[in-house]
Design a protein around this motif. Structure first.
Motif, PDB file in Angstrom:
ATOM      1  N   GLU A  16     -26.342 -25.713  72.396  1.00 23.09           N
ATOM      2  CA  GLU A  16     -26.198 -25.790  73.018  1.00 23.09           C
ATOM      3  C   GLU A  16     -24.833 -26.220  72.701  1.00 23.09           C
ATOM      4  O   GLU A  16     -24.113 -26.324  72.162  1.00 23.09           O
ATOM      5  CB  GLU A  16     -27.129 -27.497  73.173  1.00 23.09           C
ATOM      6  CG  GLU A  16     -27.417 -28.530  73.787  1.00 23.09           C
ATOM      7  CD  GLU A  16     -27.689 -29.483  74.085  1.00 23.09           C
ATOM      8  OE1 GLU A  16     -27.312 -30.680  75.385  1.00 23.09           O
ATOM      9  OE2 GLU A  16     -28.391 -29.998  73.647  1.00 23.09           O
ATOM     10  N   LYS A  17     -24.587 -25.862  74.472  1.00 25.35           N
ATOM     11  CA  LYS A  17     -23.070 -26.035  74.047  1.00 25.35           C
ATOM     12  C   LYS A  17     -22.127 -27.673  74.574  1.00 25.35           C
ATOM     13  O   LYS A  17     -22.725 -28.260  75.395  1.00 25.35           O
ATOM     14  CB  LYS A  17     -22.757 -24.910  74.826  1.00 25.35           C
ATOM     15  CG  LYS A  17     -22.811 -23.715  74.802  1.00 25.35           C
ATOM     16  CD  LYS A  17     -22.499 -23.082  73.704  1.00 25.35           C
ATOM     17  CE  LYS A  17     -23.235 -21.777  73.474  1.00 25.35           C
ATOM     18  NZ  LYS A  17     -22.464 -21.358  72.273  1.00 25.35           N
ATOM     19  N   LYS A  18     -20.493 -28.031  74.442  1.00 25.49           N
ATOM     20  CA  LYS A  18     -20.483 -28.887  74.084  1.00 25.49           C
ATOM     21  C   LYS A  18     -20.159 -29.131  75.817  1.00 25.49           C
ATOM     22  O   LYS A  18     -19.630 -27.838  76.281  1.00 25.49           O
ATOM     23  CB  LYS A  18     -18.836 -29.151  73.507  1.00 25.49           C
ATOM     24  CG  LYS A  18     -18.739 -29.590  72.557  1.00 25.49           C
ATOM     25  CD  LYS A  18     -18.599 -29.347  71.662  1.00 25.49           C
ATOM     26  CE  LYS A  18     -17.667 -30.635  70.680  1.00 25.49           C
ATOM     27  NZ  LYS A  18     -16.260 -29.782  69.834  1.00 25.49           N
ATOM     28  N   PRO A  19     -20.388 -30.248  77.088  1.00 25.77           N
ATOM     29  CA  PRO A  19     -20.448 -30.061  77.886  1.00 25.77           C
ATOM     30  C   PRO A  19     -18.871 -30.572  78.622  1.00 25.77           C
ATOM     31  O   PRO A  19     -18.226 -31.021  77.438  1.00 25.77           O
ATOM     32  CB  PRO A  19     -21.043 -31.016  78.842  1.00 25.77           C
ATOM     33  CG  PRO A  19     -21.021 -32.512  77.893  1.00 25.77           C
ATOM     34  CD  PRO A  19     -21.231 -31.733  76.052  1.00 25.77           C
ATOM     35  N   PHE A  20     -18.821 -29.675  79.614  1.00 25.96           N
ATOM     36  CA  PHE A  20     -16.836 -30.114  79.695  1.00 25.96           C
ATOM     37  C   PHE A  20     -16.944 -29.286  81.960  1.00 25.96           C
ATOM     38  O   PHE A  20     -17.622 -28.539  81.496  1.00 25.96           O
ATOM     39  CB  PHE A  20     -15.849 -29.458  79.410  1.00 25.96           C
ATOM     40  CG  PHE A  20     -15.667 -27.684  78.910  1.00 25.96           C
ATOM     41  CD1 PHE A  20     -15.312 -26.764  80.363  1.00 25.96           C
ATOM     42  CD2 PHE A  20     -17.103 -27.345  78.269  1.00 25.96           C
ATOM     43  CE1 PHE A  20     -15.522 -25.537  80.684  1.00 25.96           C
ATOM     44  CE2 PHE A  20     -16.477 -25.517  78.159  1.00 25.96           C
ATOM     45  CZ  PHE A  20     -16.112 -24.740  79.135  1.00 25.96           C
ATOM     46  N   SER A  21     -16.549 -29.532  82.255  1.00 24.26           N
ATOM     47  CA  SER A  21     -16.087 -29.880  83.436  1.00 24.26           C
ATOM     48  C   SER A  21     -14.333 -29.303  83.954  1.00 24.26           C
ATOM     49  O   SER A  21     -13.505 -30.676  83.830  1.00 24.26           O
ATOM     50  CB  SER A  21     -16.294 -30.185  84.992  1.00 24.26           C
ATOM     51  OG  SER A  21     -16.167 -29.788  86.188  1.00 24.26           O
ATOM     52  N   THR A  22     -13.661 -28.424  84.164  1.00 28.92           N
ATOM     53  CA  THR A  22     -11.769 -27.924  84.113  1.00 28.92           C
ATOM     54  C   THR A  22     -11.679 -26.818  85.083  1.00 28.92           C
ATOM     55  O   THR A  22     -12.639 -26.625  85.689  1.00 28.92           O
ATOM     56  CB  THR A  22     -11.584 -27.698  82.430  1.00 28.92           C
ATOM     57  OG1 THR A  22     -11.608 -27.974  81.789  1.00 28.92           O
ATOM     58  CG2 THR A  22     -10.329 -27.577  82.790  1.00 28.92           C
ATOM     59  N   LEU A  23     -10.378 -28.105  85.781  1.00 28.61           N
ATOM     60  CA  LEU A  23     -10.067 -27.325  86.790  1.00 28.61           C
ATOM     61  C   LEU A  23      -9.084 -26.584  86.622  1.00 28.61           C
ATOM     62  O   LEU A  23      -8.190 -26.184  85.391  1.00 28.61           O
ATOM     63  CB  LEU A  23      -9.756 -28.189  88.005  1.00 28.61           C
ATOM     64  CG  LEU A  23      -9.066 -27.586  89.094  1.00 28.61           C
ATOM     65  CD1 LEU A  23     -10.360 -27.020  90.167  1.00 28.61           C
ATOM     66  CD2 LEU A  23      -8.929 -28.452  90.048  1.00 28.61           C
ATOM     67  N   PHE A  24      -9.180 -24.558  87.043  1.00 29.53           N
ATOM     68  CA  PHE A  24      -7.967 -24.079  86.422  1.00 29.53           C
ATOM     69  C   PHE A  24      -7.070 -23.775  87.513  1.00 29.53           C
ATOM     70  O   PHE A  24      -7.707 -23.056  89.196  1.00 29.53           O
ATOM     71  CB  PHE A  24      -8.154 -22.702  85.072  1.00 29.53           C
ATOM     72  CG  PHE A  24      -8.677 -22.824  84.358  1.00 29.53           C
ATOM     73  CD1 PHE A  24      -7.763 -22.845  82.934  1.00 29.53           C
ATOM     74  CD2 PHE A  24     -10.158 -23.404  83.930  1.00 29.53           C
ATOM     75  CE1 PHE A  24      -8.025 -23.172  81.630  1.00 29.53           C
ATOM     76  CE2 PHE A  24     -10.049 -23.410  82.613  1.00 29.53           C
ATOM     77  CZ  PHE A  24      -9.576 -23.060  81.732  1.00 29.53           C
ATOM     78  N   LYS A  25      -6.083 -23.230  88.019  1.00 26.34           N
ATOM     79  CA  LYS A  25      -5.088 -22.995  88.929  1.00 26.34           C
ATOM     80  C   LYS A  25      -4.273 -21.005  88.570  1.00 26.34           C
ATOM     81  O   LYS A  25      -3.840 -20.851  87.154  1.00 26.34           O
ATOM     82  CB  LYS A  25      -4.010 -23.587  89.423  1.00 26.34           C
ATOM     83  CG  LYS A  25      -3.157 -23.406  90.257  1.00 26.34           C
ATOM     84  CD  LYS A  25      -1.457 -23.568  90.605  1.00 26.34           C
ATOM     85  CE  LYS A  25      -0.938 -23.760  92.140  1.00 26.34           C
ATOM     86  NZ  LYS A  25      -0.221 -24.418  92.332  1.00 26.34           N
ATOM     87  N   VAL A  26      -4.451 -19.896  89.543  1.00 28.00           N
ATOM     88  CA  VAL A  26      -4.322 -19.413  89.039  1.00 28.00           C
ATOM     89  C   VAL A  26      -2.900 -18.806  90.377  1.00 28.00           C
ATOM     90  O   VAL A  26      -2.792 -18.814  91.073  1.00 28.00           O
ATOM     91  CB  VAL A  26      -5.353 -18.311  89.682  1.00 28.00           C
ATOM     92  CG1 VAL A  26      -4.409 -16.537  89.073  1.00 28.00           C
ATOM     93  CG2 VAL A  26      -6.405 -17.974  88.909  1.00 28.00           C
ATOM     94  N   ASN A  27      -2.196 -18.263  89.542  1.00 25.27           N
ATOM     95  CA  ASN A  27      -0.879 -17.501  90.375  1.00 25.27           C
ATOM     96  C   ASN A  27      -0.651 -16.260  90.329  1.00 25.27           C
ATOM     97  O   ASN A  27      -0.846 -15.474  89.125  1.00 25.27           O
ATOM     98  CB  ASN A  27       0.559 -17.810  89.831  1.00 25.27           C
ATOM     99  CG  ASN A  27       0.954 -19.834  90.307  1.00 25.27           C
ATOM    100  OD1 ASN A  27       0.000 -20.190  91.067  1.00 25.27           O
ATOM    101  ND2 ASN A  27       0.805 -20.203  89.236  1.00 25.27           N
ATOM    102  N   VAL A  28      -0.353 -15.507  90.887  1.00 23.16           N
ATOM    103  CA  VAL A  28      -0.501 -13.880  90.720  1.00 23.16           C
ATOM    104  C   VAL A  28       1.973 -13.434  91.181  1.00 23.16           C
ATOM    105  O   VAL A  28       1.624 -14.232  92.228  1.00 23.16           O
ATOM    106  CB  VAL A  28      -0.579 -12.655  91.721  1.00 23.16           C
ATOM    107  CG1 VAL A  28      -0.905 -11.389  91.388  1.00 23.16           C
ATOM    108  CG2 VAL A  28      -2.374 -13.016  91.361  1.00 23.16           C
ATOM    109  N   TYR A  29       2.435 -12.767  90.056  1.00 22.32           N
ATOM    110  CA  TYR A  29       3.304 -12.910  90.303  1.00 22.32           C
ATOM    111  C   TYR A  29       4.180 -11.295  90.046  1.00 22.32           C
ATOM    112  O   TYR A  29       3.228 -10.133  89.395  1.00 22.32           O
ATOM    113  CB  TYR A  29       4.749 -12.711  89.558  1.00 22.32           C
ATOM    114  CG  TYR A  29       4.318 -14.869  88.741  1.00 22.32           C
ATOM    115  CD1 TYR A  29       4.602 -16.197  89.718  1.00 22.32           C
ATOM    116  CD2 TYR A  29       3.373 -15.402  87.978  1.00 22.32           C
ATOM    117  CE1 TYR A  29       4.991 -17.248  89.647  1.00 22.32           C
ATOM    118  CE2 TYR A  29       3.172 -16.401  87.169  1.00 22.32           C
ATOM    119  CZ  TYR A  29       3.510 -17.342  88.355  1.00 22.32           C
ATOM    120  OH  TYR A  29       3.633 -19.410  88.191  1.00 22.32           O
ATOM    121  N   GLN A  30       5.180 -10.516  91.047  1.00 24.26           N
ATOM    122  CA  GLN A  30       6.110  -9.787  91.185  1.00 24.26           C
ATOM    123  C   GLN A  30       6.297  -9.734  89.134  1.00 24.26           C
ATOM    124  O   GLN A  30       6.527 -10.395  88.999  1.00 24.26           O
ATOM    125  CB  GLN A  30       7.074  -9.063  91.722  1.00 24.26           C
ATOM    126  CG  GLN A  30       6.385  -9.936  93.400  1.00 24.26           C
ATOM    127  CD  GLN A  30       7.916  -9.860  94.300  1.00 24.26           C
ATOM    128  OE1 GLN A  30       8.830  -9.921  93.940  1.00 24.26           O
ATOM    129  NE2 GLN A  30       7.889  -9.628  95.835  1.00 24.26           N
TER     130      GLN A  30
END
Length: 326
Positions: free
Chosen positions: A171-185
């Protein structure tokens, strides 16, 4: 059942007692989602999807200025005294005009992938903190036209029972996490200007397994001849429906009459690998060192246990369409 950590629950229950500020576009009056609010001393927070963030002198008594920034907008520097309910960011029109807009391609293509490197060893993982952004460089092997369609982010989950951490059915530890993605030259070997000004965020939980795949096919991101950088940045924990919670980037622990600030580490962990010979990974501290990128390698980051173990890259993967010549 998903459980919110006690200190986050306390913050959520108290939110109505604190001041919330909204960040909006000065022209459209639309919210500026996930704007960065830096305090100028290595601390800061992020606005949520509605452009709101929580700030009060009770929580941050030593902060006298806020630096507000977001892709496509001019930075705003404002005093924290008598902070208004709404902050207006001015669009940076010149930067928006630099984004290349292509017509939809109606050509045959072949799908190709660079597979992610997966690992579930706790000691081979980066522990994400709110101020850190990790970017990975992907070179363009030839001059064929390529469109980015998916990004594969390796993640490592932790078992509730440490003794069962190597068992896949634990059984895994519960979490709920928000990530942001950027794309660069690629700017002379470092992440440069953004290739898109669209917000790309995703929520990951313990149910997503060894990797999270983000569909970016609708962003029309074409890989430049010099390659591109894709970055990952943790915004913080969310509630069970994905709403960003107020998150502090550090915990305060009192020891011997002094208050020690310990960075808050967010789950999931990000596995690093020694199977990539090049140093393709770059990091920056969003609220520190003038927001400058550095290459993740020995000599630049000598205090990292990952570097000392020869784990010099985050093993991100991508999928892309390679279009046939007309």
């Amino acid at each position: 059942m998903y459980k919110i950590p006690a200190f986050l629950l306390f913050i959520c229950l108290s939110i109505n007692c604190f001041s919330q500020t909204a960040v909006i576009d000065s022209q459209t009056k639309h919210p500026v989602s996930y704007a960065t609010i830096s305090f100028g001393n290595g601390q800061g927070v992020f606005a949520d999807d509605e452009g709101t963030f929580m700030f009060t002198k009770k929580i941050y008594p030593d902060i006298d200025s806020l630096f507000v920034s977001a892709l496509g907008f001019k930075d705003l520097h404002i005093s924290s005294e008598n902070l208004p309910d709404t902050l207006h960011l001015v669009p940076y029109i010149d930067k928006l005009d630099e984004v290349v807009v292509r017509a939809k391609l109606d050509r045959k293509y072949k799908e190709e992938s660079m597979e992610p490197y997966l690992d579930d060893d706790y000691y081979k993982c980066w522990l994400p903190t709110i101020e850190s952004e990790i970017a990975v460089y992907f070179k363009n092997p030839d001059d064929k036209l390529k469109k980015l369609t998916e990004v594969h982010f390796p993640i490592a989950l932790e078992s509730k029972d440490w003794e069962k951490r190597h068992k896949s059915n634990a059984e895994k530890k519960p979490f709920s996490t928000l990530f942001k993605v950027n794309v660069y030259q690629n700017n002379n070997g470092f992440p440069g200007k953004p290739l898109t000004y669209q917000n790309m965020v995703f929520r990951v939980t313990e149910k997503h397994g060894d990797a999270f795949t983000l569909d970016v096919s609708g962003q029309d991101i074409y890989i430049p001849e010099s390659g591109l950088f894709i970055s990952l940045q943790v915004l913080g924990y969310t509630d069970k429906v994905g709403k960003l919670l107020p998150n502090k980037k550090y915990k305060e622990i009192k020891s011997r009459g002094q208050t020690v600030k310990i960075p808050t580490n967010f789950r999931p962990l990000l596995p690093f690998t020694n199977e990539i010979p090049e140093n393709n990974t770059f990091i920056k501290r969003v609220f520190l060192n003038r927001n400058q990128w550095i290459q993740f390698k020995k000599g630049n980051v000598d205090d990292s246990s990952l570097i000392k173990a020869g784990l010099n890259n985050y093993g991100m993967g991508i999928t892309f369409n390679v279009y046939k010549d007309e």
